[in-house]
Design an enzyme around this catalytic site. Structure first.
Site, short mmCIF file in Angstrom:
data_model
loop_
_atom_site.label_atom_id
_atom_site.label_comp_id
_atom_site.label_asym_id
_atom_site.label_seq_id
_atom_site.Cartn_x
_atom_site.Cartn_y
_atom_site.Cartn_z
N GLY D 152 6.93 -1.35 -8.78
CA GLY D 152 6.42 -0.96 -7.45
C GLY D 152 5.15 -1.38 -7.33
O GLY D 152 4.48 -1.80 -8.28
N CYS D 153 4.60 -1.33 -5.99
CA CYS D 153 3.07 -2.17 -5.86
C CYS D 153 2.26 -1.37 -6.38
O CYS D 153 1.31 -1.84 -7.31
CB CYS D 153 2.96 -2.08 -4.23
SG CYS D 153 3.56 -0.52 -3.47
N TYR D 154 2.19 0.10 -6.33
CA TYR D 154 1.06 0.95 -6.90
C TYR D 154 1.25 0.87 -8.35
O TYR D 154 -0.01 0.64 -8.95
CB TYR D 154 1.31 2.57 -6.60
CG TYR D 154 0.92 2.52 -5.10
CD1 TYR D 154 -0.51 2.57 -4.57
CD2 TYR D 154 1.81 3.49 -4.20
CE1 TYR D 154 -0.60 2.83 -3.24
CE2 TYR D 154 1.45 3.79 -2.88
CZ TYR D 154 0.23 3.57 -2.44
OH TYR D 154 -0.25 3.93 -1.18
N GLU D 245 -3.78 -3.06 -1.46
CA GLU D 245 -3.87 -1.82 -2.13
C GLU D 245 -4.87 -1.78 -3.12
O GLU D 245 -5.25 -2.83 -3.81
CB GLU D 245 -2.37 -2.01 -2.88
CG GLU D 245 -1.79 -0.53 -3.00
CD GLU D 245 -0.20 -0.56 -3.25
OE1 GLU D 245 0.56 -0.68 -2.36
OE2 GLU D 245 0.03 -0.96 -4.60
#
Lengths: 349, 349, 349, 349
Positions: D152-154, D245
């Site tokens: 996932g990006c996070y 992010e």
């Protein structure tokens, strides 16, 4: 086609224009980024000013007067007007000058003096400079002129939309209305209250109404194209976005011409171009379609008012409107592949 | 001047228009917010849909058919077109209708049918409705008509800028170009891809070029003002901001008229108005000057092209362009202080 | 309750804080806006600097030294720190000082000297000033102290969220993590590259990590509340929006305390407050819920890590975090209705 | 090093993830973009959905079941979770699967079932999939596993910041606080009210507090790295920007470890990496430093609270957090130059 590696100097790298030129040259393939100047910031590293330029982060900025011009092939002038011509006008003759400022855009030094409120120190050079709107100036660029003047961002989009129509006599040259909209990067990195986030976000206004300096530039080119003095209404607006420029050109059709003629004329004019495209019929081009790329997208719409036509054009003001077109001009002048350094797709969202 | 407290129903409170009307009524002083409807959301609390409407957070949304109309004085129609006239056309006669949709804006039901692609169920009511552009319709509003049709947001700004000039024959009615720019809230709260953040931020495009539904509305009013059929070019653009609308009107001066005449005419026309102002000479109005307020600010500029003039107008599309003007119209119709509920200053930054 | 009309001076009206204070006073009902100063802009009109402040557009800005203090009841200090205490420390005693700068926030002049890198010219006044976090300081404010120091924007949201929990010993005072996010207006209207649109839009970063000046301010209040020296992690981030501030407080529950205890404690502490609210259980407060208003909304969430709790708070940094709280403090000090001038609902969207 | 040209299928190209993968493959040099699927949009052209993808504008979208898998080397899964594993789990064995969804991220199908509220149809494939956080998984990727699950990006940003520290036992695994901030593109292109411009611009909120699905993913990897079950506080916030992010990791130093040890450990861990960099000491990384690029920039700061450290990481969620890392994983798995297709510099402003 050459296989040489050019050595390019970037003059005035503390603004967005210089930074964008460097970003695009990073993976050009035929160019080495040589001296980088920024007089007020000399001694600092480029990464200090522009942390996003990772491959060049450690490059030290130098003063323009400290550049060793031996072996430099091309100089990109990214300086404010005035400063630009004073420096560029004195470079050694082996250096091809590609100026992104306004200093060599006018063939008539008197007009320059009037619009920019200063007299030109190198009137002969401005008289003979090539106005580098690439798609409309390719033969002159291929001759590798000593000075290439890159058009302003607004004139780039406007002239790509209108000039072929004027040349083909499909539109009238009276009452040309160019209602333009630009992101904030067009105003540069200068410390002005008007450029603060809080003064530009969540709002909109027109500026320089009736007296923006890009109007005479557009008029110069359209007058030349039509053979008679043309006046244009040019009304720019500042839009809360960083990049992107859109011009909405409200035009009267020439006697006997149709909207379809206009669309067809643009389609034919640009059919072999890599960077100028016509949007699918009915689609309305968005600056998001070109952000970060060297593209210009045009579209043609019928007006509600009979006998009129609306032509819309979008560019990224920092690429096709500035650093990208400068590199495109270099590519043409030096016989490099015209798309070198410019193949990136737009960034969306 | 009355000291009554009106009981107001809000019909269709799930969109921005309804929410804004409620926000403005919160501290009106002469109005109680009565029934609040939102058919698809009936049973939910208003705070669930609009957490910012704190004083009304616990109000339960009901279906329109469940409203008890006894004791309701005024109904604000915040529904989509079509749904609006079908509901509002059937209300008991003691309820004054203030419609924010497009349904009662046209005097000619045929034109409505053509523009909105549906036939009007209450053609007589639309024939006699008052077009509530407050400053230009005050006498008719003071008669407390049964149906007040609030103008579209774009026509509000455009007509405030142009109509007095057409009436005074200071500008030509040929080739009226209205290049308009709006924030995203003008498109409503509907779930459309085009309204997503990623599709609207950092970019710009024109939309409905040549066929936006506000064009015939502007033409209706200008035709009436001039006594002859007027066509207008109306070209709206979507700008990455939530609120705010700016119209740039490119006009030809009438024979013998000057830019100064135009400025003077607007200054005189609005000199006693609370909500329509002329910007200081030379200043270019920004939508930030009016955000959150019921103001409209106008400015007049000379064009570079001789014989032409540019008039710019800014409003907050959700206030003067929607909920605020609706309340202003109610105030006039019921003899309340015209500024009641509308005295807040713009929010900046 | 008084029926007097206070005469208020605004000192330093060229920044957002001063402008917001004036905006809120426009329709206060018990206050007249008296002298308005801005030394560097003296002689200009307020409308020149802030066109949105329409009712005061013609007011001339004067120098602070030219204020006639006779008849002035209250002075709002909207100056930078340093300049603020030097001016405010010398005002005639009949003027109640409400300072929005940092100059009177510390009881200990040594701490002030250390944090702001200058010695305080009026140490006695800072020792006795009242720290005007209204809801937590009402008795001291009601005594109408000579100097009221309005808290910083971040401390306002943070302390409203945490201080009652520390007082009630529901959370541990070790390892208090305050991860904060603010819009750009918090950085003021100064001409800094970091505040330009192009440098703040479409991006995010943390700043002053570990050394922001609001940390010692939070620590002062929490130490006083707990009776022992408290350290806090305070990590602010700059978010691409003009207004709004959100603090995310990551806390350890005290032995035996539950998340529900925390929620209940805040609910009870603020149950009679007009401006501090608890969000519905499960709802996550958004700065949009308070924009343009004097509200603070809090919410309590269980952490995934057992024994921990997360408290979120949102304010509008220019209202509850600045001009609004200053007016609220004036209202309390002078016995006016606490909500006077502050009843506007939030602006959304 | 291979000189092959891979044939890549893109499954699910109607969202931002798929579009970004295609954008990056446009000039990869070793990959041909083969079949492009989007079941709900089959029959439309890609240019219709994403006008910015000019080189592929005429490509017709097909249904996944209509793909001819002969000659396809690699499939990028850009589908929603659930749909992803059901399709990818059934592909012919000669196709290497690179999944950008959450479906193969957990080694334990039970955990997947619990977090995503559905049972996994191919539990064996998820048990053996490689978790493709490239820099921390290179040996496993070089073995060209049949299924690569892109993080996932996070988790990408978080684990790059924390995992080496946990492995080196420089930080404690209790009370790991990850306060995260993301642009709106992370929420995808789905039609949700929460993703509308008017609901996301000019504001900020936390979401999924305490129960975001990326928390168990981070915990899985840190537990594996530490050899014991680790819990993390993971608190994401939605920020008004399209891309970018930032994670702010608030950590306790292990007994005897210093902030400088932490910085040094990260510097050494990534010294040979092209895409993971440490910011200059004291500099605070901005998402603008990486926008449009595959970079991750980390920075280490001392906390005010003794014994603690703050690690900040930034990525572009659509590149290193999604399509870029997927391509990087393909490059490693197939022995291509790791930077192929990923050399573009960040776009700023």
């Amino acid at each position: 086609m050459t296989t040489q590696t050019l050595n390019a100097a970037i003059l005035g790298a503390s603004g967005y224009t210089g930074a964008e030129t460097i970003r695009l040259l990073a993976h050009h393939g035929h160019v080495r980024v040589g001296p980088i100047t920024a007089n007020a910031q000399a001694g600092r590293s480029l990464g200090d000013l522009f942390p996003h330029l990772h491959p060049f982060a450690d490059r030290t900025l130098i003063k323009a007067e400290d550049v060793n011009w031996d072996g430099v092939d091309v100089a990109f002038g990214c300086l404010p007007h005035g400063a630009s011509e004073e420096l560029l006008g004195e470079l050694p003759p082996h250096v091809t000058v590609i100026d992104l400022s306004a200093d060599f855009r006018f063939r008539d030094p008197e007009l320059y003096a009037q619009v920019y409120a200063r007299s030109h120190a190198h009137p002969d050079k401005t008289r003979t400079a090539v106005y580098g709107l690439t798609e409309l100036a390719r033969p002159a660029l291929q001759a590798k002129p000593p000075v290439i003047a890159c058009p302003g961002c607004y004139p780039t989009a406007t002239l790509l939309a209108i000039q072929p129509l004027v040349e083909a006599k499909l539109v009238q040259t009276e009452d040309i209305i160019v209602d333009a909209k630009s992101g904030v990067s067009g105003a540069g990195r200068g410390l002005k209250e008007a450029n603060l986030f809080c003064e530009t976000a969540e709002g909109l206004h027109a500026y320089s109404v009736g007296n923006h300096r890009h109007a005479p530039e557009i008029e110069q080119q359209l007058s030349q194209a039509s053979g008679a003095k043309v006046w244009v209404n040019f009304t720019p607006h500042l839009v809360p976005m960083a990049r992107g420029e859109l011009v909405t050109c409200h035009l009267k059709l020439a006697e006997g011409a149709s909207v379809e003629d206009v669309r067809e004329a643009l389609a034919q004019r640009y059919q072999d171009e890599s960077f100028v495209k016509l949007a699918p019929k009915g689609a309305s081009p968005d600056t998001r379609w070109v952000r970060g790329s060297n593209l210009c997208i045009l579209a043609v719409f019928p007006d509600r008012i009979p006998g009129r036509v609306i032509v819309v054009g979008v560019i990224d003001n920092l690429v096709k409107g500035s650093g990208g077109q400068a590199i495109q001009n270099m590519n043409v002048a030096f016989g490099l592949p015209e798309s070198a350094g410019l193949t990136m797709e737009p960034l969306f969202p």
